[in-house]
Design an enzyme around this catalytic site. Structure first.
Site, mmCIF file in Angstrom:
data_model
loop_
_atom_site.group_PDB
_atom_site.id
_atom_site.type_symbol
_atom_site.label_atom_id
_atom_site.label_comp_id
_atom_site.label_asym_id
_atom_site.label_seq_id
_atom_site.Cartn_x
_atom_site.Cartn_y
_atom_site.Cartn_z
ATOM 1 N N TYR A 139 0.601 -27.368 19.276
ATOM 2 C CA TYR A 139 1.758 -26.496 19.024
ATOM 3 C C TYR A 139 2.419 -26.887 17.695
ATOM 4 C CZ TYR A 139 5.929 -23.739 19.595
ATOM 5 O OH TYR A 139 6.912 -22.809 19.394
ATOM 6 N N PHE B 69 3.845 -0.007 -0.339
ATOM 7 C CA PHE B 69 2.891 0.106 0.745
ATOM 8 C C PHE B 69 3.708 0.497 1.987
ATOM 9 C CE2 PHE B 69 0.357 -1.605 4.292
ATOM 10 C CZ PHE B 69 -0.721 -0.772 4.120
ATOM 11 N N THR B 70 3.049 1.178 2.927
ATOM 12 C CA THR B 70 3.790 1.763 4.078
ATOM 13 C C THR B 70 4.702 0.747 4.786
ATOM 14 O OG1 THR B 70 1.831 1.343 5.417
ATOM 15 C CG2 THR B 70 2.098 3.580 4.566
ATOM 16 N N ASP C 204 2.445 -9.293 -3.747
ATOM 17 C CA ASP C 204 1.658 -8.995 -2.549
ATOM 18 C C ASP C 204 0.199 -9.187 -2.963
ATOM 19 O OD1 ASP C 204 0.031 -7.813 -0.630
ATOM 20 O OD2 ASP C 204 1.471 -6.243 -0.142
ATOM 21 N N LYS D 182 -7.747 -9.195 4.232
ATOM 22 C CA LYS D 182 -8.480 -8.494 3.172
ATOM 23 C C LYS D 182 -9.316 -9.484 2.357
ATOM 24 C CE LYS D 182 -5.125 -4.881 3.545
ATOM 25 N NZ LYS D 182 -5.753 -3.601 3.236
ATOM 26 N N ARG E 149 -3.926 9.006 3.550
ATOM 27 C CA ARG E 149 -2.945 8.324 2.719
ATOM 28 C C ARG E 149 -2.253 9.386 1.882
ATOM 29 N NH1 ARG E 149 -2.354 3.108 4.789
ATOM 30 N NH2 ARG E 149 -1.201 4.682 5.898
ATOM 31 N N PHE F 109 2.142 7.921 10.870
ATOM 32 C CA PHE F 109 0.693 8.070 10.744
ATOM 33 C C PHE F 109 -0.063 7.264 11.787
ATOM 34 C CE2 PHE F 109 -0.314 3.921 8.905
ATOM 35 C CZ PHE F 109 0.905 3.529 8.361
HETATM 36 C C1 LIG Z 1 -1.082 -4.147 0.103
HETATM 37 C C2 LIG Z 1 -0.812 -4.452 1.538
HETATM 38 N N1 LIG Z 1 0.253 -5.179 1.868
HETATM 39 C C3 LIG Z 1 0.532 -5.483 3.156
HETATM 40 C C4 LIG Z 1 -0.267 -5.033 4.181
HETATM 41 C C5 LIG Z 1 0.097 -5.342 5.596
HETATM 42 O O1 LIG Z 1 -0.768 -6.323 6.099
HETATM 43 P P1 LIG Z 1 -1.122 -6.451 7.650
HETATM 44 O O2 LIG Z 1 -1.987 -5.305 8.032
HETATM 45 O O3 LIG Z 1 -1.830 -7.775 7.759
HETATM 46 O O4 LIG Z 1 0.183 -6.445 8.367
HETATM 47 C C6 LIG Z 1 -1.391 -4.279 3.886
HETATM 48 C C7 LIG Z 1 -2.260 -3.789 4.960
HETATM 49 O O5 LIG Z 1 -3.122 -2.941 4.829
HETATM 50 C C8 LIG Z 1 -1.666 -3.969 2.525
HETATM 51 O O6 LIG Z 1 -2.738 -3.227 2.160
#
Ligand SMILES: Cc1ncc(COP(=O)(O)O)c(C=O)c1O
Length: 481
Positions: free
Chosen positions: A79, A131-132, A222, A265, A388, A454
């Site tokens: 832990y 990003f979303t 990011d 990724k 997208r 989405f």
């Molecule tokens: C550029 C980017 N930032 C953040 C994220 C969010 O990451 P996670 O899916 O691990 O929450 C993604 C996910 O596709 C992404 O493409």
């Protein structure tokens, strides 16, 4: 890696051996039509048993290496104080040159923590593109995302190698208008996902970093696709042609205050982290980690994933790994262009993208062209893309629909999973679809969630166009494929 054949043609070649495989299954066209109807014309809601090529995302869907899998076997499931944490700490220090890190569950958990610690109501967050989940988290904290990309970032056909660059003049204007104290931080996304996986240059990152530090503004990167962005810098920025992906990656890190990433990724694993060289910034975020994620030495991740991430972080800067998906995407995009399909150029990271506005000029933004095209691609091929575009953009605070800047059907190419033959198949079905594009109509919501619609939103095909498309497909290819 790309290799040149005797006939002059350049092809991407796999620099790995495929020793473990997963069976694929192409269900017949009638079942594909039924499946997309059951899934509310939303490719996210398909079950994988109905999917032939899963091109929804590159997130957590990459092939892991033998060494990553082996590392999972020696995970330390404590832990607190587990050795796995320290192995990843060493990898982050060696590869990225960063001293402090906080593991988090997925990348969006990092966004949540950064929002909570740095974003106050009324603040702005300039970035090369949103990003979303990024936008949703920062807005939830009362911040406002400002996208300050270059003039041609949204042009889908382009020869600009760095459409992910931040516009420096607009950045200065944001600083002048809002004042540095109202800027939570400036965020750079490595290969901006929503505009077609387009990279930024090192020169641009350096200029952003210099401007930001002059005004005391933090630079947050990011880096979910950091090794691909580094690979594009090597390929496209003359000054770095002879530098290694590892050297470029480290140089990028020297220009930012905080790195966060989704490990799903470039690192070919799951989970994520926040890392920095500033003890002060680390200490600001640290207290929140056990509340939302888990204790510092696991942060919500399984220790098996932490072990695999420690290996993945080292492997991602090997040029053969960094280029594994990028080179196949380049081939895929070039083939689409050869066949007259309106693909996003230049090829980026993550996916091959199709411009749905150009593919379906008879549809307006609120007919959801990217969603309609994604569903149609699935019907015609069994490959599942992701919308997208306008569906991926939530309504504003007054409940009004917002038209997305750009409408893309994204066909992700997970690392080391698919081959040239798979790409050829998808290009062929896209070509058929393009010739039959007039059969594709719009979509309308039957169930619309209030946030990140989405994911769970359900839609239907206006005038039942899915059935007509499936009939035309059967007339050309028969009912079995
Ligand atoms: C550029 C980017 N930032 C953040 C994220 C969010 O990451 P996670 O899916 O691990 O929450 C993604 C996910 O596709 C992404 O493409």
């Amino acid at each position: 890696m790309n290799v040149k054949l005797t006939n002059g043609k350049v092809i991407p070649i796999e620099m790995h051996k495929i020793r473990i495989v997963q069976k694929a299954n192409l269900v017949p066209i009638d079942r594909r039509l039924e499946a997309i109807e059951e899934g509310g014309y939303n490719t996210v809601l398909l079950r994988t048993r109905d999917v032939f090529l899963d091109m929804l995302t590159d997130s957590g869907t990459n092939a892991m290496s033998d060494n990553q899998l082996a590392a999972m076997m020696v995970a330390d499931d404590a832990y607190a104080g587990g050795e796995s944490y320290y192995k990843l700490k060493d990898a982050i220090k060696d590869v990225l040159g960063l001293e402090y890190y906080l593991p988090v569950h997925p990348g969006r958990a990092a966004e949540h923590l950064l929002g909570r610690v740095f974003v106050r109501p009324g603040m702005v967050i300039p970035m090369n593109y949103h990003f979303t989940t990024t936008r949703a988290h920062f807005e939830m904290c009362g911040g406002r995302v400002l996208e300050i990309y270059g003039h041609d970032a949204l042009e889908t056909e382009s020869s600009n190698p760095f459409k992910g660059n931040l516009d420096l003049e607009k950045f200065q204007a944001v600083i002048d208008e809002h004042g540095p104290e109202n800027i939570a931080f400036v965020r750079m996304e490595a290969t901006t996902n929503l505009i077609g996986g387009q990279p930024f240059s090192l020169e641009n990152l350096r200029a952003v970093s210099e401007m930001a530090s002059k005004h005391g503004i933090l630079v947050v990167l990011d880096g979910s696709l950091i090794s691909e962005n580094a690979y594009f810098i090597k390929r496209r920025e003359a000054k770095y042609m002879n530098a290694t992906v590892a050297e470029i990656t480290k140089e990028m890190m020297s220009l930012v205050d905080i790195l966060y990433l989704s490990g799903r990724k470039s690192a070919c694993v799951r989970g994520g982290f926040i890392a920095t060289n500033s003890k002060e910034l680390f200490e600001k975020i640290k207290p929140w980690l056990p509340l939302f994620e888990g204790f510092l030495t696991y942060g919500g991740m399984s220790s098996k994933e932490i072990e695999a991430m420690a290996v993945g972080i080292r492997e991602m800067v090997d040029i053969n790994v960094a280029s594994s998906s990028a080179d196949l995407i380049e081939y895929f995009v070039n083939r689409m262009v050869e066949e007259g399909i309106p693909a996003v150029t230049p090829p980026g990271g993550l996916a091959g993208h199709v411009d749905a506005h150009k593919f379906l000029p008879h549809l307006g933004s609120f007919d959801y062209p990217a969603g309609a095209l994604s569903a149609a691609i699935y019907i015609a091929s069994g490959a599942r893309p992701m919308e997208r575009g306008t569906i991926s953009l939530d309504r504003d605070e007054n409940g009004n629909e917002l038209a997305s800047d750009i409408e893309l059907a994204r066909l992700a190419v997970p690392r080391r999973v698919y081959t040239m033959a798979h790409m050829e198949y998808v290009v062929d079905r896209l070509k058929w679809l393009y010739a039959n594009r007039n059969l594709i109509g719009g979509l309308k919501f039957t169930e619309e969630p209030p946030v990140l619609r989405f994911f769970f939103g359900r839609l239907e095909a206006v005038d039942g166009w899915g059935k007509k498309l499936a009939e035309a497909f059967k007339a050309d290819f028969g009912a079995d494929c």
